[in-house]
Design a protein around this motif. Structure first.
Motif, short mmCIF file in Angstrom:
data_model
loop_
_atom_site.label_atom_id
_atom_site.label_comp_id
_atom_site.label_asym_id
_atom_site.label_seq_id
_atom_site.Cartn_x
_atom_site.Cartn_y
_atom_site.Cartn_z
N ASP A 179 0.91 -1.13 0.17
CA ASP A 179 -0.10 0.05 0.15
C ASP A 179 0.87 1.21 -0.06
O ASP A 179 1.90 1.24 0.76
N GLN A 180 0.35 2.20 -0.79
CA GLN A 180 1.08 3.43 -0.66
C GLN A 180 0.56 4.37 0.17
O GLN A 180 0.86 5.40 0.66
N MET A 181 -0.67 4.04 0.92
CA MET A 181 -1.33 5.00 1.88
C MET A 181 -1.19 4.12 3.17
O MET A 181 -0.62 3.22 3.53
N ASP A 182 -1.45 5.34 4.20
CA ASP A 182 -1.32 5.00 5.56
C ASP A 182 -2.47 4.25 6.24
O ASP A 182 -3.52 4.66 6.42
N LEU A 183 -2.67 2.90 6.36
CA LEU A 183 -3.65 2.01 6.87
C LEU A 183 -4.21 2.49 8.52
O LEU A 183 -5.15 2.46 8.77
N GLY A 184 -3.01 3.08 9.04
CA GLY A 184 -3.41 3.68 10.44
C GLY A 184 -4.60 4.93 10.33
O GLY A 184 -5.51 5.03 11.01
N LEU A 185 -3.98 5.74 9.22
CA LEU A 185 -5.22 6.90 9.14
C LEU A 185 -6.27 6.37 8.59
O LEU A 185 -7.47 7.11 9.05
N LEU A 186 -6.48 5.34 7.75
CA LEU A 186 -7.65 4.71 7.22
C LEU A 186 -8.67 4.39 8.45
O LEU A 186 -9.73 4.47 8.62
N ARG A 187 -7.90 3.40 9.33
CA ARG A 187 -8.78 3.11 10.47
C ARG A 187 -9.32 4.28 11.58
O ARG A 187 -10.33 4.09 11.97
N LYS A 188 -8.50 5.21 11.56
CA LYS A 188 -8.88 6.33 12.41
C LYS A 188 -9.98 6.98 11.85
O LYS A 188 -10.87 7.39 12.55
N ALA A 189 -9.93 7.19 10.34
CA ALA A 189 -10.95 7.73 9.82
C ALA A 189 -12.24 6.86 9.74
O ALA A 189 -13.52 7.46 10.17
N MET A 190 -12.37 5.56 9.72
CA MET A 190 -13.33 4.75 10.34
C MET A 190 -13.89 5.07 11.68
O MET A 190 -15.26 5.13 11.74
N GLN A 191 -13.12 4.89 12.28
CA GLN A 191 -13.62 4.89 13.76
C GLN A 191 -14.29 6.36 14.15
O GLN A 191 -15.23 6.43 14.98
N ASN A 192 -13.77 7.39 13.41
CA ASN A 192 -14.32 8.74 13.84
C ASN A 192 -15.42 9.05 12.81
O ASN A 192 -15.81 10.27 12.96
N GLU A 193 -15.63 8.58 11.76
CA GLU A 193 -16.50 8.49 10.54
C GLU A 193 -16.16 9.91 10.00
O GLU A 193 -17.02 10.76 9.61
N TRP A 194 -14.88 10.13 9.46
CA TRP A 194 -14.55 11.18 8.72
C TRP A 194 -14.47 10.78 7.45
O TRP A 194 -14.55 9.69 6.75
N THR A 195 -14.98 11.89 6.47
CA THR A 195 -14.93 11.73 5.06
C THR A 195 -13.34 11.73 4.49
O THR A 195 -12.33 12.30 5.47
N LEU A 196 -13.01 10.93 3.45
CA LEU A 196 -11.85 10.96 2.80
C LEU A 196 -11.72 11.35 1.58
O LEU A 196 -12.67 11.26 0.82
N ARG A 197 -10.55 11.95 0.88
CA ARG A 197 -10.51 12.37 -0.50
C ARG A 197 -9.32 11.18 -0.75
O ARG A 197 -8.43 11.20 -0.39
N ILE A 198 -9.80 10.76 -1.80
CA ILE A 198 -8.51 9.83 -2.40
C ILE A 198 -8.66 10.02 -3.89
O ILE A 198 -9.42 10.61 -4.63
N ALA A 199 -7.17 9.71 -4.40
CA ALA A 199 -7.03 9.59 -5.81
C ALA A 199 -6.89 7.93 -6.16
O ALA A 199 -6.21 7.19 -5.51
N TYR A 200 -7.71 7.43 -7.06
CA TYR A 200 -8.00 6.07 -6.97
C TYR A 200 -7.61 5.69 -8.66
O TYR A 200 -7.88 6.43 -9.62
N ARG A 201 -6.94 4.39 -8.96
CA ARG A 201 -6.57 3.97 -10.17
C ARG A 201 -7.22 2.52 -10.22
O ARG A 201 -6.80 1.82 -9.43
N ASP A 202 -8.30 2.48 -11.11
CA ASP A 202 -8.86 0.99 -11.14
C ASP A 202 -7.99 0.07 -12.06
O ASP A 202 -6.89 0.38 -12.45
N ASP A 203 -8.62 -0.98 -12.15
CA ASP A 203 -7.70 -2.10 -12.68
C ASP A 203 -7.41 -1.83 -14.36
O ASP A 203 -6.43 -2.62 -14.67
N LYS A 204 -8.14 -0.77 -14.61
CA LYS A 204 -7.77 -0.47 -16.36
C LYS A 204 -6.73 0.63 -16.40
O LYS A 204 -6.44 0.96 -17.46
N GLY A 205 -6.36 1.06 -14.96
CA GLY A 205 -5.43 2.31 -15.12
C GLY A 205 -6.01 3.51 -15.23
O GLY A 205 -5.38 4.52 -15.03
#
Length: 231
Positions: free
Chosen positions: A134-160
């Motif tokens: 992963d290039q992202m911080d899983l700790g931040l992701l878990r904290k966001a779920m615990q606190n119900e925070w919105t997240l901004r992501i840049a995502y690349r699907d399986d086709k690029g």
């Protein structure tokens, strides 16, 4: 059935009911007499269990009572050990450390016979799962779920194909081949699944999302047909 096993079973039955359960129902379920049931309830109350009720009315266990470690069965100890070992090997460093610390705490308070069984457990967890880094911080992701925070992501699907999204994360699934984030996607106005290794940028959004995380998970289960016991 030993007395300790019977007491644990009694607690488990009471924990599964929110309304008072008749003494006769409890006694029949455990295969004991009413007199033995009353003695068992008194014993649990003496250990701190907030069991309320009386003959003819029924009994209910108030929330908040924690089972003492000595009440774990040998099979439950093995399940806990295996689960902690899996967490220690397959998650982010912070959660892995928490799993190892929790295992140490369990070991410290177990009776000698169960401590020996835990040390000799034949159930081992393998190394890291075969999933991309992963290039992202899983700790931040878990904290966001615990606190119900919105997240901004840049995502690349399986086709690029790349896209920027605002999501409401509510669960994270760990598979051997990948870790998958479950979220409500405001771009698609629907539930979406994101492989965490394809999230290139992850940042905290603005404030909390407007629906409870538990409600989102419930709606996702209803829509996908995934049973609660499976996820």
């Amino acid at each position: 059935m030993t007395r300790s096993t019977r007491l644990l079973s009694l607690l488990q039955i009471l924990r599964s009911h929110r309304r008072p359960v008749a003494g006769r129902t409890l006694a029949d379920g455990l295969g004991i007499s009413l007199r033995t049931l009353y003695r068992d309830i008194a014993a649990l109350q003496a250990e701190g269990a907030e069991i309320e009720g009386e003959p003819g009315f029924g009994y209910v266990l108030r929330p908040g009572y924690m089972l003492p470690p000595l009440m774990f069965s040998a099979d439950e100890i093995e399940a806990l050990v295996l689960g902690m070992r899996l967490v220690a090997n397959r998650t982010d460093p912070q959660l892995a450390l928490a799993a190892r610390d929790a295992l140490s705490k369990i070991d410290a308070v177990l009776p000698a016979d169960l401590r020996a069984k835990m040390a000799a457990s034949p159930l081992l967890a393998g190394g890291k799962p075969r999933s991309p880094e992963d290039q992202m911080d899983l700790g931040l992701l878990r904290k966001a779920m615990q606190n119900e925070w919105t997240l901004r992501i840049a995502y690349r699907d399986d086709k690029g194909n790349a896209s920027d999204r605002v999501i409401w994360p509510f669960a994270l699934a760990f598979f051997d081949g990948a870790r998958v984030l479950l979220a409500w996607c405001t771009l698609r106005n629907d539930f979406r699944h994101f492989r965490t290794d394809r999230i290139e940028i992850l940042e905290q959004g603005e404030g909390r999302y407007p629906r409870r995380r538990t409600q989102l998970l419930k709606e996702w289960r209803q829509k996908t047909g995934v049973a609660e016991r499976l996820f």
